[in-house]
Design an enzyme around this catalytic site. Structure first.
Site, PDB file in Angstrom:
ATOM      1  N   ASN A 154      15.684 -13.226  34.183  1.00  0.00           N
ATOM      2  CA  ASN A 154      16.315 -11.945  33.834  1.00  0.00           C
ATOM      3  C   ASN A 154      16.183 -11.556  32.364  1.00  0.00           C
ATOM      4  O   ASN A 154      16.133 -10.377  32.045  1.00  0.00           O
ATOM      5  CB  ASN A 154      17.783 -11.930  34.271  1.00  0.00           C
ATOM      6  N   GLU A 251      23.312 -23.452  31.860  1.00  0.00           N
ATOM      7  CA  GLU A 251      23.814 -22.073  31.914  1.00  0.00           C
ATOM      8  C   GLU A 251      23.501 -21.553  33.304  1.00  0.00           C
ATOM      9  O   GLU A 251      22.353 -21.194  33.596  1.00  0.00           O
ATOM     10  CB  GLU A 251      23.118 -21.211  30.854  1.00  0.00           C
ATOM     11  N   CYS A 285      23.884 -13.064  34.747  1.00  0.00           N
ATOM     12  CA  CYS A 285      24.698 -14.177  35.260  1.00  0.00           C
ATOM     13  C   CYS A 285      26.192 -13.963  35.065  1.00  0.00           C
ATOM     14  O   CYS A 285      26.997 -14.387  35.881  1.00  0.00           O
ATOM     15  CB  CYS A 285      24.285 -15.455  34.557  1.00  0.00           C
ATOM     16  N   GLU A 459      25.836 -21.990  24.686  1.00  0.00           N
ATOM     17  CA  GLU A 459      24.746 -21.452  23.887  1.00  0.00           C
ATOM     18  C   GLU A 459      25.353 -20.548  22.818  1.00  0.00           C
ATOM     19  O   GLU A 459      26.514 -20.153  22.885  1.00  0.00           O
ATOM     20  CB  GLU A 459      23.780 -20.661  24.779  1.00  0.00           C
TER      21      GLU A 459
HETATM   22  P1  NDP Z   1      16.497 -20.729  39.568  1.00  0.00           P
HETATM   23  O1  NDP Z   1      17.618 -21.671  39.539  1.00  0.00           O
HETATM   24  O2  NDP Z   1      15.779 -20.491  40.832  1.00  0.00           O
HETATM   25  O3  NDP Z   1      15.384 -21.187  38.507  1.00  0.00           O
HETATM   26  C1  NDP Z   1      15.687 -21.401  37.153  1.00  0.00           C
HETATM   27  C2  NDP Z   1      14.514 -22.125  36.500  1.00  0.00           C
HETATM   28  O4  NDP Z   1      14.484 -23.486  36.937  1.00  0.00           O
HETATM   29  C3  NDP Z   1      13.148 -21.548  36.852  1.00  0.00           C
HETATM   30  O5  NDP Z   1      12.306 -21.623  35.720  1.00  0.00           O
HETATM   31  C4  NDP Z   1      12.693 -22.471  37.958  1.00  0.00           C
HETATM   32  O6  NDP Z   1      11.307 -22.464  38.141  1.00  0.00           O
HETATM   33  C5  NDP Z   1      13.195 -23.806  37.455  1.00  0.00           C
HETATM   34  N1  NDP Z   1      13.355 -24.838  38.469  1.00  0.00           N
HETATM   35  C6  NDP Z   1      13.535 -24.693  39.808  1.00  0.00           C
HETATM   36  N2  NDP Z   1      13.678 -25.901  40.395  1.00  0.00           N
HETATM   37  C7  NDP Z   1      13.589 -26.841  39.422  1.00  0.00           C
HETATM   38  C8  NDP Z   1      13.660 -28.277  39.391  1.00  0.00           C
HETATM   39  N3  NDP Z   1      13.874 -28.991  40.487  1.00  0.00           N
HETATM   40  N4  NDP Z   1      13.532 -28.902  38.203  1.00  0.00           N
HETATM   41  C9  NDP Z   1      13.341 -28.182  37.067  1.00  0.00           C
HETATM   42  N5  NDP Z   1      13.257 -26.832  37.040  1.00  0.00           N
HETATM   43  C10 NDP Z   1      13.388 -26.158  38.187  1.00  0.00           C
HETATM   44  O7  NDP Z   1      17.077 -19.386  38.953  1.00  0.00           O
HETATM   45  P2  NDP Z   1      16.424 -17.949  38.888  1.00  0.00           P
HETATM   46  O8  NDP Z   1      15.182 -17.983  38.070  1.00  0.00           O
HETATM   47  O9  NDP Z   1      16.376 -17.400  40.268  1.00  0.00           O
HETATM   48  O10 NDP Z   1      17.515 -17.163  38.015  1.00  0.00           O
HETATM   49  C11 NDP Z   1      18.661 -16.634  38.548  1.00  0.00           C
HETATM   50  C12 NDP Z   1      19.847 -17.555  38.317  1.00  0.00           C
HETATM   51  O11 NDP Z   1      19.996 -17.836  36.941  1.00  0.00           O
HETATM   52  C13 NDP Z   1      21.141 -16.933  38.751  1.00  0.00           C
HETATM   53  O12 NDP Z   1      21.912 -17.837  39.492  1.00  0.00           O
HETATM   54  C14 NDP Z   1      21.854 -16.634  37.453  1.00  0.00           C
HETATM   55  O13 NDP Z   1      23.225 -16.573  37.545  1.00  0.00           O
HETATM   56  C15 NDP Z   1      21.358 -17.699  36.564  1.00  0.00           C
HETATM   57  N6  NDP Z   1      21.464 -17.275  35.182  1.00  0.00           N
HETATM   58  C16 NDP Z   1      22.417 -17.850  34.380  1.00  0.00           C
HETATM   59  C17 NDP Z   1      22.580 -17.438  33.087  1.00  0.00           C
HETATM   60  C18 NDP Z   1      23.584 -18.091  32.193  1.00  0.00           C
HETATM   61  O14 NDP Z   1      23.402 -18.041  30.990  1.00  0.00           O
HETATM   62  N7  NDP Z   1      24.631 -18.686  32.690  1.00  0.00           N
HETATM   63  C19 NDP Z   1      21.766 -16.365  32.520  1.00  0.00           C
HETATM   64  C20 NDP Z   1      20.786 -15.857  33.432  1.00  0.00           C
HETATM   65  C21 NDP Z   1      20.658 -16.302  34.722  1.00  0.00           C
HETATM   66  P3  NDP Z   1      10.636 -21.363  39.117  1.00  0.00           P
HETATM   67  O15 NDP Z   1      11.624 -20.298  39.390  1.00  0.00           O
HETATM   68  O16 NDP Z   1       9.504 -20.876  38.317  1.00  0.00           O
HETATM   69  O17 NDP Z   1      10.244 -22.102  40.348  1.00  0.00           O
END
Ligand code: NDP
Length: 485
Positions: A154, A251, A285, A459
Site C-alpha cells: 500500500n 506492523e 492498515c 516504527e
Molecule cells: P502480506 O502479509 O500478504 O505480505 C506482506 C509481505 O510479506 C509481502 O512482501 C509478502 O510477499 C511477504 N511474505 C509473504 N509470506 C512470507 C513469508 N512466509 N516469509 C516472509 N515474507 C513473506 O500483506 P499484503 O502485502 O497483502 O499487505 C496487506 C497487509 O499489510 C494488511 O493486512 C495490512 O493491514 C498490513 N499493513 C500493515 C501496516 C502497518 O503498519 N501495521 C501498514 C500497511 C499494511 P509477497 O506478497 O510478495 O508474496
C-alpha cells in the site's frame, strides 16, 4: 516501446542495479487500466546470497562512521527525494494505482520525512554513564547488524524509508524485499541513497514472493526482521525469526474502532471517517473500519456521510483532480467485492457504493454499510478496501467493550467535544496508535504500531531507534578485584 515505469533491472545490490532473468517473472500491472507496464524477476538463491553477503560486509564500515556522517547522508537523500517528488509520485501511482493527488503529498514526502528525522537523530544516539561509587558503568548503543525489511503493497516508498531510515541511522545495513505487487518504488530509494553518498551495499533491494522473504528471514546472518503485512504472514515471519532469536518489528493488520459520540462536530467526524476508510481506497492498515456512532446522531451522520462520499472523484489516478483510485490488483478487488457481498447477505444496510465502478481497472466504489452488528463478517475481518461499517451504540461503557472485542489492536479514534471523555475512553481502548478528533495522521515524530495481534515494536519517532539498536553495558572497576579464593 519500454514503459517509463520499467526499472533498469530487478534488484539493487552493492550500489548498482542487478538482473538475473532466471528468476520467476513478476508482471507489474497498472491498477487503473489493467495493463502490464513492467516486468521484474524474483530473486534467485544466487541473488539472495549476493544481497545478504554484500549487506553483511558493508555494515561493518557503515557502523564505524560517526552518527553525524551517517545522518548527513540520510538528510541528503531526503533532499533528493523532495526534489524528485513529482517523478517519484508518478512512479508510486504506477506501482499502486493510488491517485497522484495522494502520492504527491503522502509517499515520497513521508519517506523524505523519515530520512530527515532519523538523519537528524543519528548523531545523538549515545549511551549513558552510570556512577557506581569509585567504579562506573557505561553503556553503548550499538547497531544490531544486518536487518531485513519486508513490505506490503500500500505504501511502497514510505515503507522502504520507514524501515531503512532508522536502520541506517543506527549503523545497520538492510536488505529490503518489496511486495511482489509493488516492486518499483523501493529501487528508487536505494538509487537515491547511493546518489546521496551512502556506501555501496548498506541498502539493497531484492524482488520476490513470500519464499524470497522466507529465505531472508531464516538466514543466520540476519539480526533483525521488520515486516509490514497481514497478521497471518506476521505470525509465520515472527515464528521463523524466533528460531534464530532475531529481533523483530511486526506492523500488521487491524480492524480499528472509530467512536463518534453524539456531542461531536458532525462534519469533522464525517471527515475523520472518510479519511479513516477511503484514503488510498481503504488500503491502509490503521483504518477505522468499525465506525461506532451514538444513536442520537446516527441518521444525521449517515446522511452527511453519503452526501460527502458522493463527491469522491473516481477516475484516472494521473489526473490531479481524481480523489479516489483503484484497488492495487484484480485479486484485491475481488477480495473486497466478496466482502461487500457478505455484508449484503448478512443483512447490513447498504448506504452507498456496493459494487465495482464502471471503468477499466480495479475500481471498487466507496461503500458504506449501516446497521452493522458486531458478529457480521464485515465487522470482524480486515477487508483492506473502501468498505466502512457503521455500528450503533448507546453508552460509553458499552462501546469501549465492543471496540476492544477483536484480536486486533492497531488504532482507535474518538470524536467528542467532551475532552474528559475523550481521554477517559482513549485510555481504555486496546490500540497502539490513537486519535482524538482526528484520524490516520502518521507524522514521523509519533510512534506508530499496534498491540495484540496487530504487531510488536514501533516504527517512527525515537521509539524506532530502540528497535534498530541494542545496548551494551560495560562495568569499569577502578580498584582491586576481590575474590573468595
Ligand atoms: P502480506 O502479509 O500478504 O505480505 C506482506 C509481505 O510479506 C509481502 O512482501 C509478502 O510477499 C511477504 N511474505 C509473504 N509470506 C512470507 C513469508 N512466509 N516469509 C516472509 N515474507 C513473506 O500483506 P499484503 O502485502 O497483502 O499487505 C496487506 C497487509 O499489510 C494488511 O493486512 C495490512 O493491514 C498490513 N499493513 C500493515 C501496516 C502497518 O503498519 N501495521 C501498514 C500497511 C499494511 P509477497 O506478497 O510478495 O508474496
Amino acid at each position: 516501446m519500454t514503459h517509463p515505469a520499467q526499472p533498469k533491472a530487478s534488484h539493487f545490490i552493492n550500489g548498482e542495479y542487478v538482473e538475473d532473468t532466471a528468476g520467476t517473472p513478476i508482471p507489474v500491472i497498472y491498477a487503473a487500466t489493467g495493463e502490464q507496464i513492467a516486468t521484474v524477476y524474483a530473486a534467485t538463491p544466487a541473488i539472495v546470497e549476493q544481497a545478504l553477503s554484500t549487506a553483511k560486509e558493508a555494515q561493518k564500515a557503515w557502523a564505524k562512521m560517526t552518527g553525524t556522517e551517517r545522518g548527513r547522508i540520510l538528510r541528503r537523500a531526503a533532499d533528493i527525494m523532495r526534489e524528485r517528488n513529482h517523478e517519484l509520485s508518478v512512479l508510486e501511482t504506477y506501482d499502486t494505482g493510488k491517485p497522484l493527488q495522494e502520492t504527491l503529498v503522502a509517499d515520497a514526502t513521508s519517506g523524505a520525512d523519515a530520512l530527515e528525522y532519523f538523519g537528524g537523530l543519528a548523531a545523538s544516539l549515545t549511551g549513558e554513564h552510570i556512577p557506581m561509587g569509585e567504579d562506573w558503568v557505561y553503556t553503548v548503543r550499538e547497531a544490531l547488524g544486518l536487518c531485513v525489511g519486508i513490505g506490503a503493497w500500500n505504501y511502497p516508498t514510505q515503507i522502504a524509508c520507514w524501515k531503512g531510515a532508522p536502520a541506517l541511522a543506527c549503523g545497520n545495513s538492510m536488505v529490503f524485499k518489496p511486495s511482489e505487487t509493488t516492486p518499483l518504488c523501493a529501487l528508487k530509494v536505494a538509487e537515491i541513497l547511493i546518489e546521496a553518498g551512502a556506501p555501496a551495499g548498506i541498502y539493497n533491494v531484492v524482488q520476490g514472493m513470500g519464499e524470497v522473504g522466507s529465505a531472508l528471514v531464516t538466514d543466520p546472518r540476519v539480526d533483525k526482521v521488520s515486516l509490514t503485512g497481514s497478521v497471518p504472514t506476521g505470525k509465520k515471519v515472527y515464528a521463523a525469526a524466533a528460531e534464530g532469536m532475531k529481533h523483530v518489528t511486526m506492523e500488521l493488520g487491524g480492524k480499528s474502532p472509530l467512536i463518534i459520540f453524539d456531542d461531536a462536530d458532525i462534519d469533522n467526524a464525517v471527515g475523520g471517517a472518510i479519511n479513516g476508510n477511503f484514503y488510498s481506497s481503504g488500503q491502509v492498515c490503521s483504518n477505522g473500519t468499525r465506525v461506532f456512532v451514538q444513536k442520537g446522531i446516527k441518521e444525521k451522520f449517515l446522511a452527511r456521510l453519503a452526501e460527502r462520499t458522493g463527491n469522491a472523484i473516481i477516475g484516472d489516478p494521473m489526473d490531479e483532480a481524481t480523489s479516489f483510485g483503484p484497488m492495487v490488483s484484480e485479486n484485491q478487488m475481488n477480495i473486497v467485492l466478496g466482502y461487500i457481498e457478505k455484508g449484503k447477505e448478512e443483512g447490513a444496510r447498504l448506504i452507498c457504493g456496493g459494487k465495482r465502478a464502471d471503468k477499466d481497472g480495479f475500481f471498487v466504489e466507496p461503500t458504506v454499510f449501516a446497521d452493522v452488528t458486531d458478529d457480521m463478517t464485515i465487522a470482524r475481518e480486515e477487508i483492506f478496501g473502501p468498505v466502512m461499517s457503521v455500528l450503533d451504540f448507546d453508552t460509553e461503557e458499552e462501546v469501549i467493550a465492543r471496540a476492544n472485542d477483536t484480536e486486533f489492536g492497531l488504532s482507535a479514534g474518538v470524536f467528542t467535544n467532551d475532552f474528559s471523555r475523550a481521554h477517559r475512553v482513549i485510555g481504555q481502548l486496546e490500540a497502539g496508535s490513537c486519535f482524538i478528533n482526528s484520524y490516520n495522521d502518521a507524522p514521523v515524530e509519533a510512534p506508530f504500531g499496534g498491540v495484540k495481534a496487530s504487531g510488536v515494536g514501533r516504527e517512527n519517532s525515537k521509539e524506532a531507534i530502540k528497535h534498530f539498536s541494542q545496548v551494551k553495558s560495560v562495568y569499569v572497576r577502578m580498584g582491586d578485584v576481590e575474590a573468595a579464593f
